[in-house]
Design a protein around this motif. Structure first.
Motif, PDB file in Angstrom:
ATOM      1  N   PHE A  79     -11.728  -1.861  15.530  1.00  0.00           N
ATOM      2  CA  PHE A  79     -10.700  -2.176  14.366  1.00  0.00           C
ATOM      3  C   PHE A  79     -11.129  -3.037  13.447  1.00  0.00           C
ATOM      4  CE2 PHE A  79      -8.372  -0.253  17.839  1.00  0.00           C
ATOM      5  CZ  PHE A  79      -7.711   0.749  17.284  1.00  0.00           C
ATOM      6  N   LEU A  80     -12.341  -3.691  13.798  1.00  0.00           N
ATOM      7  CA  LEU A  80     -12.976  -4.795  12.940  1.00  0.00           C
ATOM      8  C   LEU A  80     -13.062  -4.234  11.540  1.00  0.00           C
ATOM      9  CD1 LEU A  80     -15.515  -6.927  15.019  1.00  0.00           C
ATOM     10  CD2 LEU A  80     -13.139  -7.702  13.891  1.00  0.00           C
ATOM     11  N   PRO A  81     -13.625  -3.112  11.232  1.00  0.00           N
ATOM     12  CA  PRO A  81     -13.844  -2.405  10.109  1.00  0.00           C
ATOM     13  C   PRO A  81     -12.494  -2.447   9.208  1.00  0.00           C
ATOM     14  CG  PRO A  81     -15.220  -1.289  11.325  1.00  0.00           C
ATOM     15  CD  PRO A  81     -14.355  -2.200  12.300  1.00  0.00           C
ATOM     16  N   LEU A  82     -11.391  -2.044  10.070  1.00  0.00           N
ATOM     17  CA  LEU A  82      -9.970  -2.022   9.373  1.00  0.00           C
ATOM     18  C   LEU A  82      -9.715  -3.304   8.960  1.00  0.00           C
ATOM     19  CD1 LEU A  82      -7.356  -0.500   9.045  1.00  0.00           C
ATOM     20  CD2 LEU A  82      -6.620  -1.123  11.498  1.00  0.00           C
ATOM     21  N   HIS A  83      -9.914  -4.457   9.566  1.00  0.00           N
ATOM     22  CA  HIS A  83      -9.572  -5.834   9.220  1.00  0.00           C
ATOM     23  C   HIS A  83     -10.381  -6.169   7.851  1.00  0.00           C
ATOM     24  CE1 HIS A  83      -8.903 -10.061   9.232  1.00  0.00           C
ATOM     25  NE2 HIS A  83     -10.290 -10.350   9.117  1.00  0.00           N
ATOM     26  N   GLU A  84     -11.681  -5.674   7.894  1.00  0.00           N
ATOM     27  CA  GLU A  84     -12.364  -5.900   6.417  1.00  0.00           C
ATOM     28  C   GLU A  84     -11.626  -5.261   5.486  1.00  0.00           C
ATOM     29  OE1 GLU A  84     -14.797  -8.193   6.137  1.00  0.00           O
ATOM     30  OE2 GLU A  84     -14.544  -8.580   8.062  1.00  0.00           O
ATOM     31  N   LEU A  85     -11.336  -4.053   5.330  1.00  0.00           N
ATOM     32  CA  LEU A  85     -10.746  -3.272   4.589  1.00  0.00           C
ATOM     33  C   LEU A  85      -9.304  -3.974   4.211  1.00  0.00           C
ATOM     34  CD1 LEU A  85     -11.006   0.450   5.673  1.00  0.00           C
ATOM     35  CD2 LEU A  85     -12.021  -0.566   3.600  1.00  0.00           C
ATOM     36  N   TRP A  86      -8.535  -4.470   4.985  1.00  0.00           N
ATOM     37  CA  TRP A  86      -7.323  -5.320   4.736  1.00  0.00           C
ATOM     38  C   TRP A  86      -7.829  -6.385   3.892  1.00  0.00           C
ATOM     39  CZ3 TRP A  86      -5.624 -10.243   5.968  1.00  0.00           C
ATOM     40  CH2 TRP A  86      -4.325 -10.251   5.655  1.00  0.00           C
ATOM     41  N   LYS A  87      -8.798  -7.185   4.208  1.00  0.00           N
ATOM     42  CA  LYS A  87      -9.237  -8.597   3.400  1.00  0.00           C
ATOM     43  C   LYS A  87      -9.496  -7.945   2.093  1.00  0.00           C
ATOM     44  CE  LYS A  87     -12.067 -10.243   6.128  1.00  0.00           C
ATOM     45  NZ  LYS A  87     -13.615 -11.529   6.661  1.00  0.00           N
ATOM     46  N   GLN A  88     -10.060  -6.914   1.640  1.00  0.00           N
ATOM     47  CA  GLN A  88     -10.436  -6.508   0.383  1.00  0.00           C
ATOM     48  C   GLN A  88      -9.190  -6.163  -0.289  1.00  0.00           C
ATOM     49  OE1 GLN A  88     -13.277  -3.035   0.417  1.00  0.00           O
ATOM     50  NE2 GLN A  88     -14.580  -4.302   1.661  1.00  0.00           N
ATOM     51  N   GLY A 117      -4.229  -4.306  10.100  1.00  0.00           N
ATOM     52  CA  GLY A 117      -5.385  -4.732  10.029  1.00  0.00           C
ATOM     53  C   GLY A 117      -5.760  -6.363   9.823  1.00  0.00           C
ATOM     54  N   ALA A 118      -4.609  -7.118   9.592  1.00  0.00           N
ATOM     55  CA  ALA A 118      -4.716  -8.331   9.498  1.00  0.00           C
ATOM     56  C   ALA A 118      -4.626  -9.023  10.731  1.00  0.00           C
ATOM     57  CB  ALA A 118      -3.256  -8.912   9.047  1.00  0.00           C
ATOM     58  N   ILE A 119      -5.527 -10.045  10.799  1.00  0.00           N
ATOM     59  CA  ILE A 119      -5.536 -11.071  12.242  1.00  0.00           C
ATOM     60  C   ILE A 119      -4.446 -11.883  12.052  1.00  0.00           C
ATOM     61  CG2 ILE A 119      -7.091 -12.658  13.339  1.00  0.00           C
ATOM     62  CD1 ILE A 119      -9.413 -10.999  12.620  1.00  0.00           C
ATOM     63  N   VAL A 120      -3.629 -12.240  13.132  1.00  0.00           N
ATOM     64  CA  VAL A 120      -2.561 -13.130  12.949  1.00  0.00           C
ATOM     65  C   VAL A 120      -2.601 -13.622  14.606  1.00  0.00           C
ATOM     66  CG1 VAL A 120      -0.943 -11.761  11.547  1.00  0.00           C
ATOM     67  CG2 VAL A 120      -0.964 -11.141  14.050  1.00  0.00           C
ATOM     68  N   THR A 121      -1.939 -14.844  14.452  1.00  0.00           N
ATOM     69  CA  THR A 121      -1.824 -15.787  15.879  1.00  0.00           C
ATOM     70  C   THR A 121      -0.325 -16.211  15.934  1.00  0.00           C
ATOM     71  OG1 THR A 121      -4.179 -16.720  15.403  1.00  0.00           O
ATOM     72  CG2 THR A 121      -2.691 -17.823  16.656  1.00  0.00           C
ATOM     73  N   VAL A 122       0.020 -16.120  17.128  1.00  0.00           N
ATOM     74  CA  VAL A 122       1.554 -16.768  17.466  1.00  0.00           C
ATOM     75  C   VAL A 122       1.362 -17.970  17.698  1.00  0.00           C
ATOM     76  CG1 VAL A 122       3.416 -16.325  18.960  1.00  0.00           C
ATOM     77  CG2 VAL A 122       1.985 -14.302  18.458  1.00  0.00           C
ATOM     78  N   LEU A 166      -1.151 -16.548   9.390  1.00  0.00           N
ATOM     79  CA  LEU A 166      -2.196 -15.540   9.070  1.00  0.00           C
ATOM     80  C   LEU A 166      -2.973 -16.205   7.872  1.00  0.00           C
ATOM     81  CD1 LEU A 166      -0.827 -12.276   7.739  1.00  0.00           C
ATOM     82  CD2 LEU A 166      -2.587 -13.312   6.116  1.00  0.00           C
ATOM     83  N   GLU A 167      -4.320 -16.085   8.153  1.00  0.00           N
ATOM     84  CA  GLU A 167      -5.471 -16.922   7.600  1.00  0.00           C
ATOM     85  C   GLU A 167      -6.165 -15.887   6.840  1.00  0.00           C
ATOM     86  OE1 GLU A 167      -9.023 -18.625   6.248  1.00  0.00           O
ATOM     87  OE2 GLU A 167      -8.784 -17.496   8.059  1.00  0.00           O
ATOM     88  N   ILE A 168      -6.566 -16.075   5.395  1.00  0.00           N
ATOM     89  CA  ILE A 168      -7.572 -15.615   4.816  1.00  0.00           C
ATOM     90  C   ILE A 168      -8.217 -16.282   3.496  1.00  0.00           C
ATOM     91  CG2 ILE A 168      -5.746 -14.176   3.306  1.00  0.00           C
ATOM     92  CD1 ILE A 168      -7.587 -12.037   2.900  1.00  0.00           C
ATOM     93  N   ASP A 169      -9.230 -16.306   3.559  1.00  0.00           N
ATOM     94  CA  ASP A 169     -10.140 -17.177   2.528  1.00  0.00           C
ATOM     95  C   ASP A 169      -9.604 -18.447   2.429  1.00  0.00           C
ATOM     96  OD1 ASP A 169     -11.605 -14.796   2.330  1.00  0.00           O
ATOM     97  OD2 ASP A 169     -10.891 -14.085   0.460  1.00  0.00           O
ATOM     98  N   GLY A 170      -9.265 -19.163   3.416  1.00  0.00           N
ATOM     99  CA  GLY A 170      -8.706 -20.601   3.380  1.00  0.00           C
ATOM    100  C   GLY A 170      -7.192 -20.661   3.227  1.00  0.00           C
ATOM    101  N   PHE A 171      -6.414 -19.414   2.917  1.00  0.00           N
ATOM    102  CA  PHE A 171      -5.048 -19.530   2.630  1.00  0.00           C
ATOM    103  C   PHE A 171      -4.357 -19.289   3.919  1.00  0.00           C
ATOM    104  CE2 PHE A 171      -6.485 -18.985  -2.028  1.00  0.00           C
ATOM    105  CZ  PHE A 171      -5.430 -19.735  -2.246  1.00  0.00           C
ATOM    106  N   VAL A 172      -3.508 -20.180   4.339  1.00  0.00           N
ATOM    107  CA  VAL A 172      -2.696 -19.872   5.730  1.00  0.00           C
ATOM    108  C   VAL A 172      -1.352 -19.511   5.438  1.00  0.00           C
ATOM    109  CG1 VAL A 172      -2.102 -20.860   7.958  1.00  0.00           C
ATOM    110  CG2 VAL A 172      -4.356 -21.420   6.942  1.00  0.00           C
ATOM    111  N   SER A 173      -0.746 -18.554   5.862  1.00  0.00           N
ATOM    112  CA  SER A 173       0.565 -18.264   5.712  1.00  0.00           C
ATOM    113  C   SER A 173       1.154 -17.825   6.941  1.00  0.00           C
ATOM    114  CB  SER A 173       0.484 -16.825   4.871  1.00  0.00           C
ATOM    115  OG  SER A 173       2.038 -16.369   4.552  1.00  0.00           O
ATOM    116  N   TYR A 174       2.416 -18.410   7.074  1.00  0.00           N
ATOM    117  CA  TYR A 174       3.329 -18.290   8.156  1.00  0.00           C
ATOM    118  C   TYR A 174       4.389 -17.141   8.017  1.00  0.00           C
ATOM    119  CZ  TYR A 174       0.902 -22.531   9.649  1.00  0.00           C
ATOM    120  OH  TYR A 174       0.009 -23.566  10.045  1.00  0.00           O
ATOM    121  N   ILE A 175       4.487 -16.371   9.124  1.00  0.00           N
ATOM    122  CA  ILE A 175       5.393 -15.276   8.892  1.00  0.00           C
ATOM    123  C   ILE A 175       6.753 -15.869  10.184  1.00  0.00           C
ATOM    124  CG2 ILE A 175       5.767 -12.919   9.373  1.00  0.00           C
ATOM    125  CD1 ILE A 175       3.028 -12.429   8.682  1.00  0.00           C
ATOM    126  N   TYR A 176       7.871 -15.939   9.727  1.00  0.00           N
ATOM    127  CA  TYR A 176       8.911 -15.995  10.519  1.00  0.00           C
ATOM    128  C   TYR A 176       9.413 -14.816  10.907  1.00  0.00           C
ATOM    129  CZ  TYR A 176       8.631 -21.198   9.270  1.00  0.00           C
ATOM    130  OH  TYR A 176       8.128 -22.284   9.251  1.00  0.00           O
TER     131      TYR A 176
END
Length: 200
Positions: A79-88, A117-122, A166-176
């Motif tokens: 599923f790493l290619p799915l994550h790359e598609l999500w970043k695009q 496709g997003a990488i998230v952390t609890v 959720l982090e992408i290109d230096g932007f960190v976002s939090y999902i409640y």
């Protein structure tokens, strides 16, 4: 050649057949006019009822195992290619994610974006065993995320009482998760309100 009386009789008979709803007085009144408009009775067309396509019920989907991922497919590297598609997809959605991009704009876009496709952390949880789980979101349901970890383990993490980062290109976002209990299709149309403090 017909006489005028025969012609008049023919026209009267013709009009009676053509305009059965009108009385004789009305037909005579029509004869005195220069133009004669003949009635046309059209057959009423019955509206054909559209057949509704029957969709599977939730119980049928469970029985058919439509949303289950086979054990041999539960591998992080697949599923790493799915994550790359999500970043695009996110970069295009957020106009390139430039350094001068406003964090509120990025946050607003991510709230409505598709997270498959997003990488998230609890990062926070009322249940300590969930804290630290990191992986790619494979499926998002109304109340849970299905996440594949680097250890090739499929985790089902509830949204309620959990905070995800959720982090992408230096932007960190939090999902409640407690405020995020919507299906992806419903979330794209929802208007989120900014709040000062949010509890788990």
């Amino acid at each position: 050649p017909q006489s005028s009386e025969e012609a008049r009789a023919f026209v009267s008979a013709f009009l009676k057949r053509s305009m059965p709803r009108k009385k004789d007085e009305a037909i005579q009144a029509v004869l005195t006019q220069k133009a004669v408009v003949l009635e046309h009775r059209s057959k009423r067309r019955r509206k054909q009822k559209r057949k509704k396509t029957k969709s599977f019920t939730a119980r049928q989907r469970r029985e058919m195992r439509l949303f289950e991922i086979e054990p041999e497919q539960q591998r992080y590297d697949i599923f790493l290619p799915l994550h790359e598609l999500w970043k695009q997809y996110i970069r295009e959605l957020c106009y390139g994610l430039k350094p001068d991009a406003q964090p509120q704009m990025v946050q607003g876009k991510l709230l409505k974006a598709d997270l498959h496709g997003a990488i998230v952390t609890v990062t926070k949880s009322k249940c300590p065993s969930y804290v630290g789980i990191t992986g790619i979101i494979l499926q998002e349901f109304k109340h849970v995320f299905k996440i594949i970890t680097k250890e090739d383990k499929l985790k089902v993490v509830p949204k309620l009482n959990n905070v995800f980062s959720l982090e992408i290109d230096g932007f960190v976002s939090y999902i409640y998760g407690s405020k995020f209990q919507l299906r992806a299709s419903e979330r794209s149309a929802k208007k989120f309100k900014l709040r000062g403090t949010i509890d788990l």
